[in-house]
Scaffold this motif. Structure first.
Motif, PDB file in Angstrom:
ATOM      1  N   GLY A  39       0.821  -1.217   0.000  1.00  0.00           N
ATOM      2  CA  GLY A  39       0.000   0.000   0.000  1.00  0.00           C
ATOM      3  C   GLY A  39       0.850   1.259   0.000  1.00  0.00           C
ATOM      4  O   GLY A  39       0.330   2.363   0.155  1.00  0.00           O
ATOM      5  N   GLY A  40       2.173   1.090  -0.179  1.00  0.00           N
ATOM      6  CA  GLY A  40       3.071   2.248  -0.224  1.00  0.00           C
ATOM      7  C   GLY A  40       2.889   3.157   0.984  1.00  0.00           C
ATOM      8  O   GLY A  40       2.516   2.711   2.069  1.00  0.00           O
ATOM      9  N   LYS A  41       3.166   4.457   0.770  1.00  0.00           N
ATOM     10  CA  LYS A  41       3.023   5.443   1.861  1.00  0.00           C
ATOM     11  C   LYS A  41       1.580   5.887   2.017  1.00  0.00           C
ATOM     12  O   LYS A  41       1.201   6.509   2.986  1.00  0.00           O
ATOM     13  N   LYS A  42       0.787   5.571   0.972  1.00  0.00           N
ATOM     14  CA  LYS A  42      -0.550   6.141   0.883  1.00  0.00           C
ATOM     15  C   LYS A  42      -1.563   5.463   1.815  1.00  0.00           C
ATOM     16  O   LYS A  42      -2.390   6.128   2.423  1.00  0.00           O
ATOM     17  N   TYR A  72      11.414   8.606  -4.729  1.00  0.00           N
ATOM     18  CA  TYR A  72      10.971   7.295  -5.209  1.00  0.00           C
ATOM     19  C   TYR A  72      10.333   6.427  -4.116  1.00  0.00           C
ATOM     20  O   TYR A  72      10.041   5.260  -4.339  1.00  0.00           O
ATOM     21  N   ASP A  73      10.157   7.025  -2.944  1.00  0.00           N
ATOM     22  CA  ASP A  73       9.471   6.343  -1.832  1.00  0.00           C
ATOM     23  C   ASP A  73      10.139   5.032  -1.414  1.00  0.00           C
ATOM     24  O   ASP A  73       9.469   4.108  -0.929  1.00  0.00           O
ATOM     25  N   ILE A  74      11.450   4.944  -1.609  1.00  0.00           N
ATOM     26  CA  ILE A  74      12.133   3.709  -1.197  1.00  0.00           C
ATOM     27  C   ILE A  74      12.469   3.797   0.293  1.00  0.00           C
ATOM     28  O   ILE A  74      13.171   4.714   0.734  1.00  0.00           O
ATOM     29  N   ARG A  75      11.920   2.885   1.064  1.00  0.00           N
ATOM     30  CA  ARG A  75      12.075   2.867   2.522  1.00  0.00           C
ATOM     31  C   ARG A  75      11.644   1.484   3.002  1.00  0.00           C
ATOM     32  O   ARG A  75      11.165   0.665   2.224  1.00  0.00           O
ATOM     33  N   ARG A  76      11.808   1.257   4.304  1.00  0.00           N
ATOM     34  CA  ARG A  76      11.279   0.011   4.858  1.00  0.00           C
ATOM     35  C   ARG A  76       9.755   0.134   4.931  1.00  0.00           C
ATOM     36  O   ARG A  76       9.228   1.109   5.460  1.00  0.00           O
ATOM     37  N   ALA A 110      11.804  -2.800   1.980  1.00  0.00           N
ATOM     38  CA  ALA A 110      11.097  -2.232   0.830  1.00  0.00           C
ATOM     39  C   ALA A 110      10.434  -3.362   0.062  1.00  0.00           C
ATOM     40  O   ALA A 110       9.412  -3.180  -0.592  1.00  0.00           O
ATOM     41  N   THR A 111      11.030  -4.545   0.150  1.00  0.00           N
ATOM     42  CA  THR A 111      10.452  -5.743  -0.472  1.00  0.00           C
ATOM     43  C   THR A 111      10.492  -6.872   0.577  1.00  0.00           C
ATOM     44  O   THR A 111      11.195  -6.749   1.580  1.00  0.00           O
ATOM     45  N   PRO A 112       9.783  -7.963   0.303  1.00  0.00           N
ATOM     46  CA  PRO A 112       9.775  -9.067   1.279  1.00  0.00           C
ATOM     47  C   PRO A 112      11.048  -9.913   1.263  1.00  0.00           C
ATOM     48  O   PRO A 112      11.083 -10.989   1.828  1.00  0.00           O
ATOM     49  N   LEU A 113      12.105  -9.406   0.614  1.00  0.00           N
ATOM     50  CA  LEU A 113      13.352 -10.186   0.555  1.00  0.00           C
ATOM     51  C   LEU A 113      14.242  -9.931   1.774  1.00  0.00           C
ATOM     52  O   LEU A 113      15.091 -10.734   2.116  1.00  0.00           O
ATOM     53  N   GLU A 114      14.025  -8.798   2.433  1.00  0.00           N
ATOM     54  CA  GLU A 114      14.933  -8.423   3.529  1.00  0.00           C
ATOM     55  C   GLU A 114      14.586  -9.158   4.837  1.00  0.00           C
ATOM     56  O   GLU A 114      13.473  -9.655   5.015  1.00  0.00           O
ATOM     57  N   GLY A 115      15.564  -9.219   5.710  1.00  0.00           N
ATOM     58  CA  GLY A 115      15.303  -9.685   7.074  1.00  0.00           C
ATOM     59  C   GLY A 115      15.797 -11.095   7.331  1.00  0.00           C
ATOM     60  O   GLY A 115      16.960 -11.425   7.088  1.00  0.00           O
TER      61      GLY A 115
END
Ligand code: ADP
Length: 418
Positions: free
Chosen positions: A95-98, A172-176, A230-235
């Motif tokens: 849902g992004g930042k919105k 570009y709204d790139i964040r956790r 930012a994507t489900p790849l991290e962590g």
């Protein structure tokens, strides 16, 4: 009121139909291999037979038609007609930042979801296909979007900003963003209810450990950090996903593989890594545990395990997984300024006493202990308190229910518009 919950992937459409008076599931099922050869599984809860069949479904629209036909059929059905579906709740991955909460879908919301495709190019198009198919087939009911990311929008900026050039954040709204938000929200609210006698805003670390896995740090009911990014790849290392690694390895692996394109290198990190990558056995924790539990000291029948290294690698995969989970729990104890409860949920978290024990063994430095006996007897579909007497924090097993969260949010929104 009956609410249909829809969860679409690129080649799948999962559904659950709830009767919201009792929150009972009337039927659930899955259309798989959409656009390939098509497979349907449908389980009604009214005693009618289970349907498992190969049925061709070239697109999500056809899959939805099959779902509707099945839900209303004499042989497998649980409702008489489409009119008995009063609203539809859609799982939307990003849902992004919105979108900081669930919303009624209108043209404006659809535009907002389309915009989120740049942040989740693999998932959003599939979610959109599901929404379009439902709007076409069942146009006269409210459709609600429930976002995986929404619960984590409360994460403060110092925890969600990446230390990369600021323009990527700003422009570009790139964040956790974090994912599994409905699950973390559900189990943390259950924990708060369960621990109601503990005073003040509770500090909880929720551990959603399934094929996909993430932790969240929750302070007073709000997410303040989470392991996916930012994507489900991290962590965390997951079934097939690497989780956090040195980002330069993307380049290193590409070079090793003969200048492999970036997309294929990412495919390795998404589909061939995690516990599958380390163990080489499977992405499924049960398979890995079966392999790992092979007793190295016992006489073994020749051929039972092809290579002893498989056993060692399976053990290494589990050790690495448990270590990383515990390490992030430690980090979240810092983020929360202490901890009142550790909550285990999802396939592995709910069902695997040895994994829970292995994780908690790392936490004894914090005075956190689980009770061996209670750990071995966590019950399905129930909250189980597995805390050892004297532990500095509660340790709970709480079954998650993401579909129910979607159905409840849908119900809330529909109630307010009618
Ligand atoms: P997802 O929803 O991400 O696909 P789930 O939450 O259903 O995943 O979890 C699936 C994982 O849970 C699989 O790896 C499966 O092996 C694991 N799992 C289920 N039951 C057990 C068990 N008894 N012991 C260990 N792992 C289990």
């Amino acid at each position: 009121m009956n609410i249909l919950v829809i969860n679409t992937g690129s080649s799948s459409l999962k559904y659950q139909l709830f009767d919201m008076r009792s929150e009972k599931i009337l039927a659930k099922g899955n259309c798989e291999r959409i656009g390939i050869d098509g497979y349907v599984k449908h389980e009604p809860s009214n005693g009618k037979p289970i349907l498992k069949d190969e049925i061709s479904m070239p697109s999500h629209s056809e899959a939805l038609n099959i779902v509707i036909q099945t839900l209303t059929s004499e042989k497998y059905g649980v409702i008489n007609s489409l009119k008995e579906i009063h609203a539809i709740g859609h799982r939307v991955v990003h849902g992004g930042k919105k979108f900081s909460s669930s919303v009624l879908i209108d043209d404006e919301v659809m535009k907002g979801i389309v915009d989120c495709a740049k942040l989740a190019p693999l998932h959003i198009p599939a979610n959109l296909m599901g929404i379009y198919a439902c709007q076409k087939t069942i146009p006269d009911v409210p459709h609600v979007a429930v976002f995986d990311t929404a619960f984590h929008l409360s994460i403060p900026n110092y925890a969600h900003v990446y230390p990369i050039p600021y323009k990527y954040y700003e422009k570009y709204d790139i964040r956790r963003y974090g994912f599994h938000g409905t699950s973390h929200r559900y189990v943390s609210s259950k924990a708060i209810e369960f621990l109601k006698d503990k005073p003040g805003g509770l500090r909880i670390v929720t551990c959603h450990l399934g094929n996909g896995a993430s932790l969240a740090a929750i302070s007073d009911g709000k997410s303040v950090d989470t392991t996916m990014g930012a994507t489900p790849l991290e962590g965390l290392p997951m079934g097939t996903r690497s989780g956090t690694i040195d980002p330069a390895l993307v380049y290193v692996i590409s070079e090793i593989e003969g200048s492999l394109p970036l997309s294929e290198t990412l495919e390795i990190l998404n589909k061939k890594s995690g516990v599958l990558g380390i163990s080489g056995v499977s992405s499924d924790f049960r398979d890995i545990m079966n392999m790992a539990e092979f007793d190295l000291d016992e006489d073994r029948a020749v051929g039972e395990v092809e290579d002893i290294k498989d056993v060692e690698r399976a053990r290494l995969a589990l050790s690495a997984f448990k270590y990383q989970v515990a390490k992030f729990i430690g980090a979240y104890i810092v983020a929360l300024g202490g901890v009142d409860a550790i909550v285990f949920t999802a396939g592995v978290g709910e069902n695997s006493p040895p994994i829970r024990r292995g994780i908690c063994e790392w936490l004894c430095g914090f005075g956190i202990y689980l009770d061996e006996d209670k750990n071995g007897h966590a019950e399905n579909d129930k909250i189980t308190d597995i805390t050892k007497a004297g532990s500095s924090a509660s340790v709970l097993v709480i079954p998650t229910n993401e579909e129910l969260v979607i159905a409840r949010d849908t119900m809330e929104i529909v109630k307010n518009i009618s």
